[in-house]
Write an enzyme that holds these catalytic residues in place. Sequence first.
Site, short mmCIF file in Angstrom:
data_model
loop_
_atom_site.label_atom_id
_atom_site.label_comp_id
_atom_site.label_asym_id
_atom_site.label_seq_id
_atom_site.Cartn_x
_atom_site.Cartn_y
_atom_site.Cartn_z
N CYS A 63 82.08 70.02 44.38
CA CYS A 63 83.78 70.26 43.80
C CYS A 63 84.56 68.81 43.84
CB CYS A 63 84.20 71.34 44.75
SG CYS A 63 83.37 72.78 44.67
N TYR A 111 76.78 73.32 42.12
CA TYR A 111 75.28 73.61 41.92
C TYR A 111 75.12 75.05 41.87
CZ TYR A 111 70.66 74.70 43.76
OH TYR A 111 69.34 75.38 44.04
#
Length: 232
Positions: free
Chosen positions: A191, A94
């Site tokens: 991730c 993000y």
Amino acid sequence: MNKKIHLQDIGNKDYKATWDYQEELFKKIVDIKIQNRIEETSLETPNYFLFVAHPHVYTLGKSGDISNLLLSEKQLITKGATFYKINRGGDITYHGPGQIVGYPILDLENFFTDIHKYLRFLEQAIILTLAEYNIIGTRSEGETGVWLGVETPFARKICALGVRASRWVTMHGFALNVNADLGYFDNIIPCGIKGKAVTSMHVELGVEKVDENEVKEKIAKHFSVLFQSSFI
């Protein structure tokens, strides 16, 4: 070898527009390298470093899993966020206000030809910056980026890394949470790593806001020393 780096702080900028700009700079460097090889010239290749902040956006790396985005297209619109599948390594992350994003677009042949070392140097620049705020950042084995409390039950990520390199030219880079709204990370599996949290400098320091310009200056200082370079 040209160790001078053009430093540009481009402020708040749309993710796609910034990506296009990165590609433009990346191509400029690669074209010079191709020309040098074909024409047997030795033209100097430039290097760039972009600081930027993006409006709310989620990006998925080329080997990422779309299931790590927990929002539908409609929900993305509601959240005021966009989504892009991009050409860097890594999974989903993000970007948004309160986050310092750094994009080094370097010809590594001006410095060293070692991608592993390059990634470690990016991490080290952040680790050294955090240390100036008495935040102990470390690496987590097998995972890129900078983490806090790795050896505790409260491991949390404060800086994500994802890069692309071709012909020893880099693009994309790192994203350090400084004053980030951590609620936006609840909409992804950051991730692609389950069971670990995300944090931000202002949370760790217990303050309302950290001076982002000061943090940028410290990152640039440590980056310059590590890469034995100078910013112009």
